[in-house]
Design a protein around this motif. Structure first.
Motif, PDB file in Angstrom:
ATOM      1  N   LEU A 138       0.830  -1.202   0.000  1.00 46.82           N
ATOM      2  CA  LEU A 138       0.000   0.000   0.000  1.00 46.82           C
ATOM      3  C   LEU A 138       0.870   1.260   0.000  1.00 46.82           C
ATOM      4  O   LEU A 138       0.585   2.226  -0.714  1.00 46.82           O
ATOM      5  N   HIS A 139       1.934   1.248   0.792  1.00 49.73           N
ATOM      6  CA  HIS A 139       2.857   2.380   0.849  1.00 49.73           C
ATOM      7  C   HIS A 139       3.524   2.592  -0.504  1.00 49.73           C
ATOM      8  O   HIS A 139       3.577   3.703  -1.030  1.00 49.73           O
ATOM      9  N   ASP A 140       4.042   1.506  -1.069  1.00 49.46           N
ATOM     10  CA  ASP A 140       4.737   1.597  -2.353  1.00 49.46           C
ATOM     11  C   ASP A 140       3.808   2.044  -3.480  1.00 49.46           C
ATOM     12  O   ASP A 140       4.249   2.660  -4.446  1.00 49.46           O
ATOM     13  N   ALA A 141       2.518   1.744  -3.337  1.00 50.51           N
ATOM     14  CA  ALA A 141       1.528   2.162  -4.332  1.00 50.51           C
ATOM     15  C   ALA A 141       1.094   3.614  -4.132  1.00 50.51           C
ATOM     16  O   ALA A 141       0.290   4.133  -4.898  1.00 50.51           O
ATOM     17  N   GLY A 142       1.617   4.245  -3.066  1.00 47.56           N
ATOM     18  CA  GLY A 142       1.309   5.649  -2.817  1.00 47.56           C
ATOM     19  C   GLY A 142      -0.009   5.891  -2.117  1.00 47.56           C
ATOM     20  O   GLY A 142      -0.574   6.989  -2.220  1.00 47.56           O
ATOM     21  N   ASN A 143      -0.521   4.909  -1.394  1.00 44.99           N
ATOM     22  CA  ASN A 143      -1.773   5.080  -0.669  1.00 44.99           C
ATOM     23  C   ASN A 143      -1.621   6.222   0.336  1.00 44.99           C
ATOM     24  O   ASN A 143      -0.757   6.169   1.215  1.00 44.99           O
TER      25      ASN A 143
END
Length: 177
Positions: A138-143
């Motif tokens: 989720l972090h890497d996806a920019g959430n």
């Protein structure tokens, strides 16, 4: 019986000095003597906080914690007792089960759990996935629900406790004995 480690001996000595009035054998909960314990990451408070941030307005952290506390090592939870699960997650009243079901669906949507239908309906079975991997994805996806300060705190604490789940490259060969 194995001899306690140096750390354990030091902590026991400190406990005796700080709390001389406490009978540690009878007044402390001990997972080795008492039933009803569960294994969870030491970062669980941070994980719950991140889940609550991701589900702002309808925090799902306690619902996740309740699922975790019902899971054994297989990380499976039957959702057939929805009324009980809702109550234990902190929901009461006429909308308790509906509110709980919303949280379950949100946890599934975010990827913290995977839900499957069964005889109890669309929410019959849940598999709890590795929360570190979910949060990292989720972090890497920019959430935007994951704040950088909490993510960094999770990374720092994971390093502190030796949890390599957030490492970029995890290879079994690199794991120390």
């Amino acid at each position: 019986m194995a001899r306690p480690s140096k750390y354990v001996r030091k902590v026991r000595e400190l406990r005796k000095k700080l709390w001389p009035e406490i009978d540690f054998e009878s007044q402390l909960w001990d997972r080795k003597r008492n039933d009803g314990f569960v294994t969870m990451p030491r970062t669980m408070p941070l994980i719950i906080g991140i889940i609550d941030d991701l589900t702002k307005g309808a925090p799902a952290g306690m619902t996740y914690a309740e699922l975790w506390c019902r899971a054994f090592d297989e990380m499976y939870v039957s959702l057939s007792k929805s009324k009980e699960l809702a109550f234990h997650s902190g929901f009461i009243g006429q909308r308790a089960e509906r509110t709980w079901a919303e949280k379950i669906r949100k946890l599934d949507e975010l990827g913290f759990i995977s839900v499957k239908p069964g005889q109890a309906g669309p929410l019959s079975h849940a598999l709890i996935l590795n929360p570190y991997l979910v949060i990292k994805a989720l972090h890497d996806a920019g959430n935007v629900g994951i704040t950088q300060d909490k993510y960094n705190a999770l990374v720092e604490r994971a390093i502190d406790i030796g949890a390599g789940d957030l490492d970029e490259e995890r290879e079994d060969d690199d794991v120390l004995p």
